[in-house]
Design a protein around this motif. Sequence first.
Motif, PDB file in Angstrom:
ATOM      1  N   LEU A 114     -41.675  27.555 -53.837  1.00  0.00           N
ATOM      2  CA  LEU A 114     -41.592  28.701 -53.275  1.00  0.00           C
ATOM      3  C   LEU A 114     -40.178  29.792 -52.942  1.00  0.00           C
ATOM      4  CD1 LEU A 114     -44.934  28.950 -51.066  1.00  0.00           C
ATOM      5  CD2 LEU A 114     -44.722  30.089 -53.186  1.00  0.00           C
ATOM      6  N   ASP A 115     -39.525  28.643 -52.157  1.00  0.00           N
ATOM      7  CA  ASP A 115     -38.291  28.673 -52.140  1.00  0.00           C
ATOM      8  C   ASP A 115     -37.389  29.502 -53.260  1.00  0.00           C
ATOM      9  OD1 ASP A 115     -38.241  27.653 -50.152  1.00  0.00           O
ATOM     10  OD2 ASP A 115     -37.259  25.867 -50.385  1.00  0.00           O
ATOM     11  N   ARG A 116     -37.498  28.852 -54.460  1.00  0.00           N
ATOM     12  CA  ARG A 116     -37.387  28.877 -55.440  1.00  0.00           C
ATOM     13  C   ARG A 116     -37.793  30.834 -55.801  1.00  0.00           C
ATOM     14  NH1 ARG A 116     -37.842  24.397 -57.157  1.00  0.00           N
ATOM     15  NH2 ARG A 116     -39.861  25.191 -58.807  1.00  0.00           N
ATOM     16  N   PHE A 117     -39.079  30.948 -55.813  1.00  0.00           N
ATOM     17  CA  PHE A 117     -39.469  32.276 -55.683  1.00  0.00           C
ATOM     18  C   PHE A 117     -38.798  33.612 -54.740  1.00  0.00           C
ATOM     19  CE2 PHE A 117     -43.636  32.919 -59.212  1.00  0.00           C
ATOM     20  CZ  PHE A 117     -42.936  31.037 -59.477  1.00  0.00           C
ATOM     21  N   THR A 118     -38.985  33.272 -53.652  1.00  0.00           N
ATOM     22  CA  THR A 118     -37.918  33.950 -52.837  1.00  0.00           C
ATOM     23  C   THR A 118     -36.586  34.219 -53.041  1.00  0.00           C
ATOM     24  OG1 THR A 118     -39.949  33.102 -50.802  1.00  0.00           O
ATOM     25  CG2 THR A 118     -37.393  34.173 -49.955  1.00  0.00           C
ATOM     26  N   GLN A 119     -35.801  32.985 -53.314  1.00  0.00           N
ATOM     27  CA  GLN A 119     -34.132  33.909 -53.562  1.00  0.00           C
ATOM     28  C   GLN A 119     -34.082  34.181 -55.380  1.00  0.00           C
ATOM     29  OE1 GLN A 119     -33.301  29.179 -54.147  1.00  0.00           O
ATOM     30  NE2 GLN A 119     -32.802  28.542 -52.464  1.00  0.00           N
ATOM     31  N   VAL A 120     -35.341  34.451 -55.913  1.00  0.00           N
ATOM     32  CA  VAL A 120     -34.911  35.276 -56.571  1.00  0.00           C
ATOM     33  C   VAL A 120     -35.799  37.480 -56.675  1.00  0.00           C
ATOM     34  CG1 VAL A 120     -34.619  33.545 -58.493  1.00  0.00           C
ATOM     35  CG2 VAL A 120     -37.019  34.563 -58.150  1.00  0.00           C
ATOM     36  N   GLY A 121     -36.067  36.682 -55.631  1.00  0.00           N
ATOM     37  CA  GLY A 121     -36.816  37.459 -55.019  1.00  0.00           C
ATOM     38  C   GLY A 121     -38.391  38.449 -55.389  1.00  0.00           C
ATOM     39  N   LEU A 122     -38.745  37.496 -55.891  1.00  0.00           N
ATOM     40  CA  LEU A 122     -40.080  37.769 -56.774  1.00  0.00           C
ATOM     41  C   LEU A 122     -41.669  37.387 -55.100  1.00  0.00           C
ATOM     42  CD1 LEU A 122     -40.118  35.616 -59.828  1.00  0.00           C
ATOM     43  CD2 LEU A 122     -40.522  38.221 -59.751  1.00  0.00           C
ATOM     44  N   ILE A 123     -40.671  36.468 -54.432  1.00  0.00           N
ATOM     45  CA  ILE A 123     -41.412  36.469 -52.994  1.00  0.00           C
ATOM     46  C   ILE A 123     -41.031  37.219 -51.585  1.00  0.00           C
ATOM     47  CG2 ILE A 123     -42.665  35.044 -50.611  1.00  0.00           C
ATOM     48  CD1 ILE A 123     -42.773  32.897 -52.489  1.00  0.00           C
ATOM     49  N   ASP A 124     -41.009  38.485 -51.555  1.00  0.00           N
ATOM     50  CA  ASP A 124     -39.975  38.853 -50.653  1.00  0.00           C
ATOM     51  C   ASP A 124     -41.141  39.727 -49.441  1.00  0.00           C
ATOM     52  OD1 ASP A 124     -38.644  40.329 -49.306  1.00  0.00           O
ATOM     53  OD2 ASP A 124     -37.727  42.033 -51.149  1.00  0.00           O
ATOM     54  N   ASP A 125     -41.856  39.107 -47.770  1.00  0.00           N
ATOM     55  CA  ASP A 125     -41.982  39.329 -47.056  1.00  0.00           C
ATOM     56  C   ASP A 125     -41.951  41.490 -46.315  1.00  0.00           C
ATOM     57  OD1 ASP A 125     -43.664  37.564 -47.265  1.00  0.00           O
ATOM     58  OD2 ASP A 125     -42.732  36.532 -46.035  1.00  0.00           O
ATOM     59  N   ALA A 126     -40.399  41.272 -46.463  1.00  0.00           N
ATOM     60  CA  ALA A 126     -40.387  42.235 -45.953  1.00  0.00           C
ATOM     61  C   ALA A 126     -40.621  43.651 -46.985  1.00  0.00           C
ATOM     62  CB  ALA A 126     -38.698  42.733 -45.915  1.00  0.00           C
ATOM     63  N   ARG A 127     -40.209  44.013 -48.234  1.00  0.00           N
ATOM     64  CA  ARG A 127     -40.799  44.406 -49.566  1.00  0.00           C
ATOM     65  C   ARG A 127     -42.270  44.677 -49.142  1.00  0.00           C
ATOM     66  NH1 ARG A 127     -39.113  42.020 -53.907  1.00  0.00           N
ATOM     67  NH2 ARG A 127     -40.872  41.705 -54.215  1.00  0.00           N
TER      68      ARG A 127
END
Length: 236
Positions: A114-127
């Motif tokens: 999940l850290d890697r997915f967050t880094q590339v923008g596939l997980i974005d809580d703000a969006r």
Amino acid sequence: MSITLAQLRQQLVQLEVHQQRREPAPTAPASSAAQPATYQSAGQEGEAGNGKRPVRLTAGQRAALMASKSAEQQEQAARALVLRALTGTPRTRLQLEQLLSQRGVSEQVSRGLLDRFTQVGLIDDARFAHTWVSSRMASKGLARPVLARELADQGVDAATAEAALHQCDAVDELEAARQLVRRRLPSCATKPREVQIRRLVAHLQRKGYGLADSLQAVNEVLGEAGEAREAHDVYD
């Protein structure tokens, strides 16, 4: 034709899902005696074949099967799970953490993936929060207090939720309240005026609006000055 960043990310998710489906499934460990059966026979014993049908594993069996895999196999399976979950539907990091935990993925594997997915923008809580707020206010007419609770339930932190809620000013919120009243009014049009007002105000308050905002929205929709004064009189 130009393509937005959101569309590009969506295409990336779909591409990776397609690639995952083409990859061979990891083989089960050799010591599979404790693993749940995946086939059952219609009245016959033996290997899977004619007369066999797949058995749907329970959540506990899936978790046990995942826990028996190596870290590498868990990561491969977890990656496919997350990509499928993200296809077409935004998810918060907490939602994905819960999904992986339910499937038996170790905390270490889950956190790294999940850290890697967050880094590339596939997980974005703000969006996710901005999309949630605009969609729920438009479709359900929810006020900011209710939206804040919903975001918290989805795992969005308070600062991120506040930033998303800031996009909806008081004017937008009041207009959403008026729209709710317009949609609700026909259902109580034959009732006495006092009953109408109480039902409309109660409906708005269930959506998270305060009494003052609810009365203002009801008054404006009812329209005439005399009716507006009556609405306030009901709650004096």
